[in-house]
Scaffold this active site. Structure first.
Site, PDB file in Angstrom:
ATOM      1  N   ASN A  87       0.789  -1.113   0.233  1.00  0.00           N
ATOM      2  CA  ASN A  87       0.207  -0.028  -0.092  1.00  0.00           C
ATOM      3  C   ASN A  87       0.769   1.238   0.096  1.00  0.00           C
ATOM      4  O   ASN A  87       1.894   1.393   0.780  1.00  0.00           O
ATOM      5  CB  ASN A  87      -0.872  -0.111   1.108  1.00  0.00           C
ATOM      6  CG  ASN A  87      -1.893  -1.223   1.205  1.00  0.00           C
ATOM      7  OD1 ASN A  87      -2.422  -1.538   0.274  1.00  0.00           O
ATOM      8  ND2 ASN A  87      -2.244  -1.801   2.515  1.00  0.00           N
ATOM      9  N   HIS A 100       6.576  -1.605   3.306  1.00  0.00           N
ATOM     10  CA  HIS A 100       6.319  -3.170   3.854  1.00  0.00           C
ATOM     11  C   HIS A 100       5.323  -3.759   2.772  1.00  0.00           C
ATOM     12  O   HIS A 100       4.541  -3.380   2.291  1.00  0.00           O
ATOM     13  CB  HIS A 100       5.595  -3.020   5.178  1.00  0.00           C
ATOM     14  CG  HIS A 100       4.450  -1.991   5.435  1.00  0.00           C
ATOM     15  ND1 HIS A 100       4.498  -0.901   5.601  1.00  0.00           N
ATOM     16  CD2 HIS A 100       3.084  -2.455   5.417  1.00  0.00           C
ATOM     17  CE1 HIS A 100       3.420  -0.419   5.527  1.00  0.00           C
ATOM     18  NE2 HIS A 100       2.522  -1.198   5.311  1.00  0.00           N
TER      19      HIS A 100
HETATM   20  P1  5GP Z   1      -0.641  -0.294   5.900  1.00  0.00           P
HETATM   21  O1  5GP Z   1      -2.013   0.011   6.198  1.00  0.00           O
HETATM   22  O2  5GP Z   1       0.345   0.841   6.284  1.00  0.00           O
HETATM   23  O3  5GP Z   1      -0.534  -0.760   4.463  1.00  0.00           O
HETATM   24  O4  5GP Z   1      -0.074  -1.377   6.850  1.00  0.00           O
HETATM   25  C1  5GP Z   1       0.202  -1.424   8.093  1.00  0.00           C
HETATM   26  C2  5GP Z   1      -0.153  -2.615   8.847  1.00  0.00           C
HETATM   27  O5  5GP Z   1       0.487  -2.494  10.183  1.00  0.00           O
HETATM   28  C3  5GP Z   1      -1.575  -2.864   9.135  1.00  0.00           C
HETATM   29  O6  5GP Z   1      -1.958  -4.066   8.502  1.00  0.00           O
HETATM   30  C4  5GP Z   1      -1.630  -2.836  10.650  1.00  0.00           C
HETATM   31  O7  5GP Z   1      -2.552  -3.860  11.031  1.00  0.00           O
HETATM   32  C5  5GP Z   1      -0.300  -3.375  11.102  1.00  0.00           C
HETATM   33  N1  5GP Z   1       0.174  -2.706  12.230  1.00  0.00           N
HETATM   34  C6  5GP Z   1      -0.220  -1.444  12.917  1.00  0.00           C
HETATM   35  N2  5GP Z   1       0.429  -1.349  13.996  1.00  0.00           N
HETATM   36  C7  5GP Z   1       1.248  -2.546  14.317  1.00  0.00           C
HETATM   37  C8  5GP Z   1       1.797  -3.106  15.231  1.00  0.00           C
HETATM   38  O8  5GP Z   1       2.313  -2.220  16.478  1.00  0.00           O
HETATM   39  N3  5GP Z   1       2.334  -4.374  15.310  1.00  0.00           N
HETATM   40  C9  5GP Z   1       2.176  -4.952  14.199  1.00  0.00           C
HETATM   41  N4  5GP Z   1       2.857  -6.414  14.192  1.00  0.00           N
HETATM   42  N5  5GP Z   1       1.492  -4.433  13.190  1.00  0.00           N
HETATM   43  C10 5GP Z   1       1.010  -3.463  13.212  1.00  0.00           C
END
Ligand code: 5GP
Ligand code: ZN
Length: 114
Positions: A87, A100
Site C-alpha cells: 500500500n 512493507h
Molecule cells: P498499511 O496500512 O500501512 O499498508 O499496513 C500497516 C499494517 O501494520 C496494518 O495491516 C496494521 O494492522 C499493522 N500494524 C499496525 N500497528 C502494528 C503493530 O504495532 N504491530 C504489528 N505487528 N502490526 C501493526
C-alpha cells in the site's frame, strides 16, 4: 527513524511476533490480520514507501524484501495461493510510513481489492 513504529519493531523496542529474519529484512505477524496468513516484510533500513526505496542507493533491497515475502508464503503454507501487496500513500491505504510488503493467504482472495 526514532518515531517509526516498524523501525521500533526491527530494533526490538516494540514487541512483535517475528516470523523470520534475514540480514537486511524482517518478517512479523500483522497485529490485525486480514487473512489466516498475514505477515509484513520490511527492510531493516527505513524507507517511507516503495518509491523512496527504489530511488535510494540500496534499491537492491527491494529484491530481498520480495524474496523474503515469497519465502514467507512458502513457509506459511500458502505458496500456491497468496497475495503480496504494497500500500502506498493515504489513498492507497498506507498507515505506516516504513515500506512493507503484506503477505496475505489462507483464504480465497477477492478481486478487485477494496
Ligand atoms: P498499511 O496500512 O500501512 O499498508 O499496513 C500497516 C499494517 O501494520 C496494518 O495491516 C496494521 O494492522 C499493522 N500494524 C499496525 N500497528 C502494528 C503493530 O504495532 N504491530 C504489528 N505487528 N502490526 C501493526
Ligand atoms: Zn522505519
Amino acid at each position: 527513524m526514532s518515531d517509526c513504529l516498524f523501525c521500533g519493531i526491527v530494533a526490538g523496542d516494540v514487541p512483535a511476533t517475528i516470523v523470520s529474519q534475514t540480514p537486511r529484512t524482517v518478517a512479523f505477524a500483522d497485529i490485525n490480520p486480514q487473512a489466516p496468513v498475514h505477515v509484513l516484510v520490511v527492510p531493516r533500513a527505513h524507507h517511507a514507501n516503495l518509491a523512496e526505496l527504489i530511488d535510494s542507493p540500496e534499491e537492491d533491497l527491494l529484491r530481498e524484501v520480495l524474496a523474503h515475502a515469497t519465502e514467507v508464503a512458502q513457509s506459511c503454507g500458502v505458496a500456491d495461493g497468496h497475495r503480496i501487496v504494497f500500500n502506498t500513500g493515504p489513498e492507497g491505504g498506507q498507515t505506516v510510513e516504513h515500506v512493507h510488503a503484506h503477505v496475505l493467504g489462507g483464504r480465497q482472495m477477492t478481486w478487485p481489492p477494496g
